[in-house]
Design a protein around this motif. Sequence first.
Motif, PDB file in Angstrom:
ATOM      1  N   ILE A 119      15.905 138.558   5.721  1.00  0.00           N
ATOM      2  CA  ILE A 119      15.825 137.104   5.534  1.00  0.00           C
ATOM      3  C   ILE A 119      17.152 136.416   5.880  1.00  0.00           C
ATOM      4  O   ILE A 119      17.161 135.455   6.660  1.00  0.00           O
ATOM      5  N   PRO A 120      18.305 136.858   5.329  1.00  0.00           N
ATOM      6  CA  PRO A 120      19.550 136.186   5.733  1.00  0.00           C
ATOM      7  C   PRO A 120      19.864 136.347   7.211  1.00  0.00           C
ATOM      8  O   PRO A 120      20.459 135.461   7.821  1.00  0.00           O
ATOM      9  N   VAL A 121      19.474 137.486   7.799  1.00  0.00           N
ATOM     10  CA  VAL A 121      19.674 137.681   9.240  1.00  0.00           C
ATOM     11  C   VAL A 121      18.897 136.635  10.023  1.00  0.00           C
ATOM     12  O   VAL A 121      19.433 135.949  10.906  1.00  0.00           O
ATOM     13  N   ALA A 122      17.602 136.492   9.686  1.00  0.00           N
ATOM     14  CA  ALA A 122      16.750 135.549  10.410  1.00  0.00           C
ATOM     15  C   ALA A 122      17.207 134.110  10.210  1.00  0.00           C
ATOM     16  O   ALA A 122      17.192 133.299  11.142  1.00  0.00           O
ATOM     17  N   LEU A 123      17.647 133.774   8.985  1.00  0.00           N
ATOM     18  CA  LEU A 123      18.123 132.416   8.728  1.00  0.00           C
ATOM     19  C   LEU A 123      19.375 132.112   9.541  1.00  0.00           C
ATOM     20  O   LEU A 123      19.525 131.012  10.092  1.00  0.00           O
ATOM     21  N   GLY A 124      20.289 133.085   9.617  1.00  0.00           N
ATOM     22  CA  GLY A 124      21.499 132.886  10.405  1.00  0.00           C
ATOM     23  C   GLY A 124      21.203 132.723  11.886  1.00  0.00           C
ATOM     24  O   GLY A 124      21.768 131.861  12.562  1.00  0.00           O
ATOM     25  N   VAL A 125      20.298 133.546  12.399  1.00  0.00           N
ATOM     26  CA  VAL A 125      19.927 133.453  13.816  1.00  0.00           C
ATOM     27  C   VAL A 125      19.226 132.124  14.091  1.00  0.00           C
ATOM     28  O   VAL A 125      19.486 131.466  15.105  1.00  0.00           O
ATOM     29  N   ALA A 126      18.345 131.707  13.186  1.00  0.00           N
ATOM     30  CA  ALA A 126      17.639 130.436  13.369  1.00  0.00           C
ATOM     31  C   ALA A 126      18.620 129.276  13.417  1.00  0.00           C
ATOM     32  O   ALA A 126      18.465 128.343  14.219  1.00  0.00           O
ATOM     33  N   ALA A 127      19.652 129.331  12.567  1.00  0.00           N
ATOM     34  CA  ALA A 127      20.641 128.252  12.566  1.00  0.00           C
ATOM     35  C   ALA A 127      21.415 128.219  13.871  1.00  0.00           C
ATOM     36  O   ALA A 127      21.678 127.147  14.426  1.00  0.00           O
ATOM     37  N   ARG A 128      21.777 129.401  14.386  1.00  0.00           N
ATOM     38  CA  ARG A 128      22.562 129.436  15.624  1.00  0.00           C
ATOM     39  C   ARG A 128      21.752 128.990  16.830  1.00  0.00           C
ATOM     40  O   ARG A 128      22.263 128.321  17.715  1.00  0.00           O
ATOM     41  N   LEU A 129      20.476 129.351  16.871  1.00  0.00           N
ATOM     42  CA  LEU A 129      19.638 128.978  18.008  1.00  0.00           C
ATOM     43  C   LEU A 129      18.879 127.671  17.760  1.00  0.00           C
ATOM     44  O   LEU A 129      18.097 127.248  18.607  1.00  0.00           O
ATOM     45  N   LYS A 130      19.135 127.050  16.582  1.00  0.00           N
ATOM     46  CA  LYS A 130      18.498 125.777  16.228  1.00  0.00           C
ATOM     47  C   LYS A 130      16.975 125.878  16.266  1.00  0.00           C
ATOM     48  O   LYS A 130      16.270 125.045  16.831  1.00  0.00           O
ATOM     49  N   ILE A 131      16.472 126.972  15.673  1.00  0.00           N
ATOM     50  CA  ILE A 131      15.033 127.203  15.535  1.00  0.00           C
ATOM     51  C   ILE A 131      14.658 126.946  14.082  1.00  0.00           C
ATOM     52  O   ILE A 131      15.352 127.411  13.176  1.00  0.00           O
ATOM     53  N   PRO A 132      13.581 126.231  13.793  1.00  0.00           N
ATOM     54  CA  PRO A 132      13.161 126.057  12.397  1.00  0.00           C
ATOM     55  C   PRO A 132      12.910 127.423  11.758  1.00  0.00           C
ATOM     56  O   PRO A 132      12.206 128.265  12.326  1.00  0.00           O
ATOM     57  N   PRO A 133      13.476 127.691  10.581  1.00  0.00           N
ATOM     58  CA  PRO A 133      13.267 128.991   9.930  1.00  0.00           C
ATOM     59  C   PRO A 133      11.798 129.339   9.732  1.00  0.00           C
ATOM     60  O   PRO A 133      11.434 130.515   9.708  1.00  0.00           O
TER      61      PRO A 133
END
Length: 609
Positions: A119-133
């Motif tokens: 979950i924290p991995v996906a949230l961090g990646v979503a923030a960097r790529l500006k993808i809605p979690p």
Amino acid sequence: MNLDLLMVLGLLAVAVTLFILNRPRMDVVALLVMVALPLTGVLDIQHTLAGFSDPSVVLIAALFVIGDGLVRTGIAYRLGDWLVARAGSSETRLLVLLMLAAAGLGSVMSSTGVVAIFIPVALGVAARLKIPPARLMMPLAFAGLISGMLTLVATAPNLVVHSELRRAGLDGFGFFSLTPVGLAVLALGVLYMLATRRWLTPRGRDQADAAPRLTLTDLATAYDLNQRERRLRVRPDSPLARQALNELELRKQYGINVIAVERQQRFRTLLLMATGNTLLEPGDVLLVDLASPAIGLLGAYQELGLEPLPLTASYYSLHAHQLGLAEVAFPPESSLPGKTIQALGFRTRHKLNVVGLRRQGRALDGLLVDEKLKTSDTLLVAGDWRAIHQLQGKSRDFLVLSLPAEVDEVAPTARKAPYALLSLAVMIVLMVSGLVPNVMAALIGCLLMGAFRCIDLDSAYRAIHWPTLVLIVGMLPFAQALQQTGGIDLAVKGLVALLGNAGPYAMLACLFAATSLIGLFISNTATAVLMAPVAIGTAQQLGLSPYPFAMIVALAASAAFMTPISSPVNTLVVGPGQYRFGDFVRVGVPFTVLVMIVSVFMVPLVFPL
């Protein structure tokens, strides 16, 4: 149907209705259930609160701590970096890699733990790529559930069905007996989530209207750092070798401001923040900021024994977990305006480097160390995140205006990463080998994390997501209540009556559907306990092989895609994805039907009827 059963079913219907309405919160509904059940007289207080001592609840709490340890040591974010590096800017490639990685790891350890880690991995990646979690959280949960279909030890229901076969005097399943069907379901799941991800686009105001946070890249661009960043290697014959930075005066004489040093040590690269006492070694890679991008430094490189290296991206982005940037302004009571940047002594006093200056909203060309500061100026400072946080407390002379989004990805115990991996490996080996129960393996992993100082007690308690645990604990008593009132027996007898003289494929479909539906209300492990003997007994009565019937129950027990309370895996992603009850129904029900079709047709190919 007795009165007690009617009361339990009525209470269950009320709880599900409140879940669908999403009012009040799910954990509050669970608390209401724990209060209401004893009042019906069906369960006493001891049985109602027994969920707090349930091994699965303790296991989930321990896995939250393990996941936070991986975050604090930077391992989770390195995994995120790997996903970003492989996925590039492609959301499609990212979703595929995320699901494959989660399913692969979940095939040898608890799927709940895998999702908690990712979950924290996906949230961090979503923030960097500006993808809605929301577009990543549900695919992550589905991959975690599918991982239970890949190996025998991937989830408890598989072992329950295996034990029931042995109890019936039959050989159990092999380690990879479920793998062919599981791989087919995984491929189907990836394709399905790629096709339906548009359904997961958030519509809520919280996500849609939120202003994007400032990033390291934004700050570097605003202060024109991109043209001034360089990576320079210290050659073996360099006169800089084995000398301290404060003795070299590189900034004053050559316009070279050393921000940090990359040093190769054994099998890893250390990042050392530059201070006046930093001793340079041959082979060190200096991360430098030039006083001006137009300065002619080729002769200086030769004179100083420095070798320019390629820089494919900003080194602030590459080392975001340790190296940070922050904007600093001067409050009215500050005594610093009128002084020069050189006179501030930032590196000596605060272990930070001034790398940018903005005046009246415009970045000055280069960094003029002799420029006198004005009250309206803002500085950009670079250095270790810890030093930046300490600067926030010096409110008399400094005011930290903003911290970039990457501050959330700081790894305060990054040097303990090898020990965190060792703790994780010990936990996985213990789980796979079966030497100790899963909950004991997770607790041992937590203790190792603490012993190696990957995580402290305060952080461990903060890492546990208590609303999730309360929700799970509140729903567990329903299984006991349904069993005591005869609700489960009634459902099983009705199911056997419905099977009648239908063909084997129809019976497999009915078993899958019944197992999935019962799993909506009680744990998938309890569902497997109830349905496995029914499946095996039905097959033996009809003179058919019990293995396809037993396997269909194991697969269906893992197919808990339909509601956020079908499995703890789904419950974990409700908050981060900001999902509603209906989101799971809309996406999960069609997928469950597809999984049932694939399973009913593939299982007899693996184990002939």
